[in-house]
Design a protein around this motif. Structure first.
Motif, PDB file in Angstrom:
ATOM      1  N   UNK A   1       0.828  -1.214   0.000  1.00 15.72           N
ATOM      2  CA  UNK A   1       0.000   0.000   0.000  1.00 15.72           C
ATOM      3  C   UNK A   1       0.861   1.262   0.000  1.00 15.72           C
ATOM      4  N   UNK A   2       2.020   1.228   0.665  1.00 16.43           N
ATOM      5  CA  UNK A   2       2.868   2.431   0.705  1.00 16.43           C
ATOM      6  C   UNK A   2       3.432   2.709  -0.693  1.00 16.43           C
ATOM      7  N   UNK A   3       3.890   1.649  -1.355  1.00 16.55           N
ATOM      8  CA  UNK A   3       4.453   1.839  -2.695  1.00 16.55           C
ATOM      9  C   UNK A   3       3.362   2.337  -3.640  1.00 16.55           C
ATOM     10  N   UNK A   4       2.192   1.710  -3.590  1.00 15.73           N
ATOM     11  CA  UNK A   4       1.096   2.102  -4.475  1.00 15.73           C
ATOM     12  C   UNK A   4       0.669   3.545  -4.245  1.00 15.73           C
ATOM     13  N   UNK A   5       0.551   3.909  -2.987  1.00 14.06           N
ATOM     14  CA  UNK A   5       0.079   5.263  -2.658  1.00 14.06           C
ATOM     15  C   UNK A   5       1.084   6.319  -3.130  1.00 14.06           C
ATOM     16  N   UNK A   6       2.362   6.105  -2.841  1.00 10.86           N
ATOM     17  CA  UNK A   6       3.346   7.125  -3.241  1.00 10.86           C
ATOM     18  C   UNK A   6       3.545   7.146  -4.761  1.00 10.86           C
TER      19      UNK A   6
ATOM     20  N   UNK B   1       2.215  34.682  14.352  1.00  9.67           N
ATOM     21  CA  UNK B   1       2.373  33.516  13.463  1.00  9.67           C
ATOM     22  C   UNK B   1       2.016  32.259  14.238  1.00  9.67           C
ATOM     23  N   UNK B   2       1.458  31.282  13.531  1.00  9.90           N
ATOM     24  CA  UNK B   2       1.167  29.975  14.137  1.00  9.90           C
ATOM     25  C   UNK B   2       1.814  28.914  13.262  1.00  9.90           C
ATOM     26  N   UNK B   3       2.554  28.018  13.921  1.00  9.49           N
ATOM     27  CA  UNK B   3       3.111  26.861  13.219  1.00  9.49           C
ATOM     28  C   UNK B   3       2.264  25.642  13.564  1.00  9.49           C
ATOM     29  N   UNK B   4       1.817  24.944  12.531  1.00 13.13           N
ATOM     30  CA  UNK B   4       1.105  23.672  12.727  1.00 13.13           C
ATOM     31  C   UNK B   4       1.972  22.573  12.119  1.00 13.13           C
ATOM     32  N   UNK B   5       2.824  22.003  12.949  1.00  6.35           N
ATOM     33  CA  UNK B   5       3.698  20.906  12.506  1.00  6.35           C
ATOM     34  C   UNK B   5       2.964  19.624  12.873  1.00  6.35           C
ATOM     35  N   UNK B   6       2.025  19.272  12.031  1.00  9.05           N
ATOM     36  CA  UNK B   6       0.947  18.374  12.442  1.00  9.05           C
ATOM     37  C   UNK B   6       1.352  16.907  12.568  1.00  9.05           C
ATOM     38  N   UNK B   7       0.630  16.179  13.442  1.00  3.19           N
ATOM     39  CA  UNK B   7       0.793  14.723  13.440  1.00  3.19           C
ATOM     40  C   UNK B   7       0.412  14.199  12.064  1.00  3.19           C
ATOM     41  N   UNK B   8       1.166  13.233  11.556  1.00  2.00           N
ATOM     42  CA  UNK B   8       0.934  12.783  10.177  1.00  2.00           C
ATOM     43  C   UNK B   8       1.336  11.318  10.044  1.00  2.00           C
ATOM     44  N   UNK B   9       1.183  10.777   8.842  1.00  2.00           N
ATOM     45  CA  UNK B   9       1.505   9.362   8.630  1.00  2.00           C
ATOM     46  C   UNK B   9       3.011   9.104   8.661  1.00  2.00           C
ATOM     47  N   UNK B  10       3.818  10.124   8.516  1.00  2.00           N
ATOM     48  CA  UNK B  10       5.272   9.949   8.643  1.00  2.00           C
ATOM     49  C   UNK B  10       5.935   9.252   7.461  1.00  2.00           C
ATOM     50  N   UNK B  11       5.247   9.203   6.318  1.00  2.00           N
ATOM     51  CA  UNK B  11       5.802   8.450   5.186  1.00  2.00           C
ATOM     52  C   UNK B  11       7.011   9.127   4.546  1.00  2.00           C
TER      53      UNK B  11
ATOM     54  N   UNK C   1      14.166   7.143   9.343  1.00  3.03           N
ATOM     55  CA  UNK C   1      14.473   7.401  10.750  1.00  3.03           C
ATOM     56  C   UNK C   1      14.173   6.225  11.678  1.00  3.03           C
ATOM     57  N   UNK C   2      13.078   5.531  11.401  1.00  2.06           N
ATOM     58  CA  UNK C   2      12.694   4.417  12.273  1.00  2.06           C
ATOM     59  C   UNK C   2      12.532   3.162  11.424  1.00  2.06           C
ATOM     60  N   UNK C   3      13.431   2.191  11.642  1.00  4.44           N
ATOM     61  CA  UNK C   3      13.470   1.021  10.762  1.00  4.44           C
ATOM     62  C   UNK C   3      12.148   0.258  10.700  1.00  4.44           C
ATOM     63  N   UNK C   4      11.378   0.237  11.813  1.00  7.16           N
ATOM     64  CA  UNK C   4      10.160  -0.570  11.813  1.00  7.16           C
ATOM     65  C   UNK C   4       8.901   0.233  11.460  1.00  7.16           C
ATOM     66  N   UNK C   5       9.063   1.540  11.214  1.00  7.47           N
ATOM     67  CA  UNK C   5       7.881   2.389  11.011  1.00  7.47           C
ATOM     68  C   UNK C   5       7.009   1.894   9.862  1.00  7.47           C
ATOM     69  N   UNK C   6       7.622   1.467   8.782  1.00  2.44           N
ATOM     70  CA  UNK C   6       6.829   1.093   7.599  1.00  2.44           C
ATOM     71  C   UNK C   6       5.882  -0.070   7.874  1.00  2.44           C
ATOM     72  N   UNK C   7       6.257  -0.903   8.858  1.00  2.00           N
ATOM     73  CA  UNK C   7       5.405  -2.069   9.171  1.00  2.00           C
ATOM     74  C   UNK C   7       4.322  -1.704  10.174  1.00  2.00           C
TER      75      UNK C   7
ATOM     76  N   UNK D   1       5.472  13.910   5.683  1.00  2.00           N
ATOM     77  CA  UNK D   1       4.922  12.853   4.845  1.00  2.00           C
ATOM     78  C   UNK D   1       4.796  13.355   3.428  1.00  2.00           C
ATOM     79  N   UNK D   2       4.458  12.447   2.508  1.00  2.00           N
ATOM     80  CA  UNK D   2       4.446  12.803   1.096  1.00  2.00           C
ATOM     81  C   UNK D   2       3.108  12.455   0.456  1.00  2.00           C
ATOM     82  N   UNK D   3       2.075  12.202   1.279  1.00  2.00           N
ATOM     83  CA  UNK D   3       0.790  11.817   0.686  1.00  2.00           C
ATOM     84  C   UNK D   3       0.019  13.063   0.224  1.00  2.00           C
TER      85      UNK D   3
END
Ligand SMILES: C[S@@+](CC[C@H](N)C(=O)[O-])C[C@H]1O[C@@H](n2cnc3c(N)ncnc32)[C@H](O)[C@@H]1O
Length: 377
Positions: free
Chosen positions: A138-143, A259-269, A274-280, A317-319
């Motif tokens: 799904x990650x490969x397909x989505x990106x 000014x307001x910064x919204x560095x939002x929670x995201x899927x992290x793709x 950075x995190x070897x197990x994140x993709x799983x 993320x890149x979605x």
């Protein structure tokens, strides 16, 4: 033999990550701290565990054709680690096989030896990009789909780059921060009161601190705000005030921020290196929920910023959902307009009304940002 000992630690770590969902980047330092391995062996363990975790799917595919029966978790970890050394590291085949075989329980040695020898002699990487680069389909397909406007190779280049470990960048104040995050902080150009709505652990909030600025650094998670407090102390950032609050209703006065910064929670793709197990772990279903939260945080930011003030939105993320679709929701609300003086120069590439940082361009995490002004009146 230290080669056997380090592989024993690596196989143990891999089994725990696989069986009990331990986080690789927490477990490995913890296990190494209580081991007597030398520095060189510690580096080896880290590389094998992180690499094998990242490349788990590719390693399984290398081993699978030679397996005629189900294997127990320890043997599975050993086969993965062996396949990783054989195909992704420059360990001589005989050393990779013999030291890995030496690290498994006696009863399994003949079996692991036979399989790894075959992987060494005949193992072939799949042509399927998701298997070869070791990501969930799904990650490969989505990106592939979402990054297609930037060229057909862009998604695969990003995914390949995110299989390389992240480089370490240390700021002048001693804080370790990815260059991409530093580029995001630079998008905030206002002085005065800056509200960082999703601030913990404080990387961007401490970078925003400076003359003529008062930074309110808010985050919904109290434990992370404590961590931020430590980071504010250790960096020596002044006029940064941490607070625990839900960014969707932070209880701050409307129009109080320049000014307001919204560095939002995201899927992290974009930050998978950075995190070897994140993709799983990342859940495809979570993207829709995150997108709704991102839009809600931006509505809240719109209330907080004064007319003419700046709102900066960023995600690692890149979605398209968490970038272009969020921007479409902002456009529909109508109170924010793109900041005309915002500069998305290289390594940013244009992305809708904002910018994108691709991991393969400048050795940063993958990120997206949008810079707005609140309309007057
Ligand atoms: C990408 S991280 C922020 C990283 C931080 N800006 C930095 O540079 O160090 C997103 C943060 O959003 C926080 N968060 C999630 N939901 C939130 C909410 N409703 N309100 C405020 N913060 C929230 C998470 O706790 C997490 O710390």
């Amino acid at each position: 033999m230290s080669g056997v000992q380090s592989r024993r630690v690596a196989i143990d770590a891999l089994t725990r990550i696989d069986q009990s969902g331990a986080y690789a980047n927490l477990l490995v330092p913890e296990m190494l701290a209580s081991s007597s391995l030398e520095e060189r062996d510690r580096r080896f363990v880290t590389e094998v565990v992180y690499g094998t975790t990242r490349m788990r799917r590719a390693c399984d595919a290398l081993v699978e054709p030679f397996l005629l029966r189900a294997v127990d978790p320890v043997v599975r970890s050993a086969l993965r680690a062996g396949a990783y050394q054989l195909h992704f590291m420059e360990v001589p085949a005989h050393a990779a096989v013999s030291a890995t075989v030496g690290a498994v329980p006696k009863r399994a040695r003949g079996f692991v030896n036979a399989i790894l020898r075959r992987v060494a002699d005949q193992g072939q990487l799949s042509d399927d990009p998701a298997i070869r680069m070791s990501y969930p389909d799904w990650i490969v397909g989505l990106l592939e789909h979402d990054l297609a406007p930037l060229g057909p190779a862009t998604a695969h280049e990003a995914l390949a780059r995110m299989n390389q470990p992240a480089s370490v960048t240390v700021r002048a104040d001693g804080y370790r921060q990815d260059v991409g995050s530093q580029l995001v902080s630079q998008l905030v150009t206002e002085t005065g009161v800056i509200v960082d709505l999703c601030a913990a652990p404080g990387g961007k909030a401490t970078a925003l601190a400076g003359p003529g600025r008062f930074v309110v650094a808010a985050d919904v998670r109290a434990r992370r705000v404590e961590l931020m407090q430590e980071n504010i102390r250790s960096t020596g950032a002044v006029d940064v005030v941490p607070m625990v609050s839900d960014g969707c209703g932070p209880g701050l006065k409307a129009g109080c921020a320049d000014a307001v910064l919204v560095d939002a929670p995201c899927s992290g793709l974009g930050a998978l290196r950075r995190r070897p197990d994140a993709r799983w772990r990342i859940d495809e279903e979570a993207i829709a929920r995150l997108t709704a939260l991102q839009v809600a945080l931006l509505s809240s930011a719109t209330q907080l910023v004064r007319p003419g003030g700046q709102v900066v939105y960023s995600v690692c993320t890149l979605t398209a959902a968490e970038t272009l679709d969020v921007d479409a929701a902002v456009a529909a609300e109508g109170a924010l307009v793109p900041d005309e003086v915002a500069s998305f120069s290289a390594p940013w590439v244009p992305w809708g009304r904002g910018g994108l940082l691709l991991p393969q361009t400048a050795d940063t995490d993958g990120m997206a940002a949008l810079v707005y002004r609140r309309e007057h009146g």
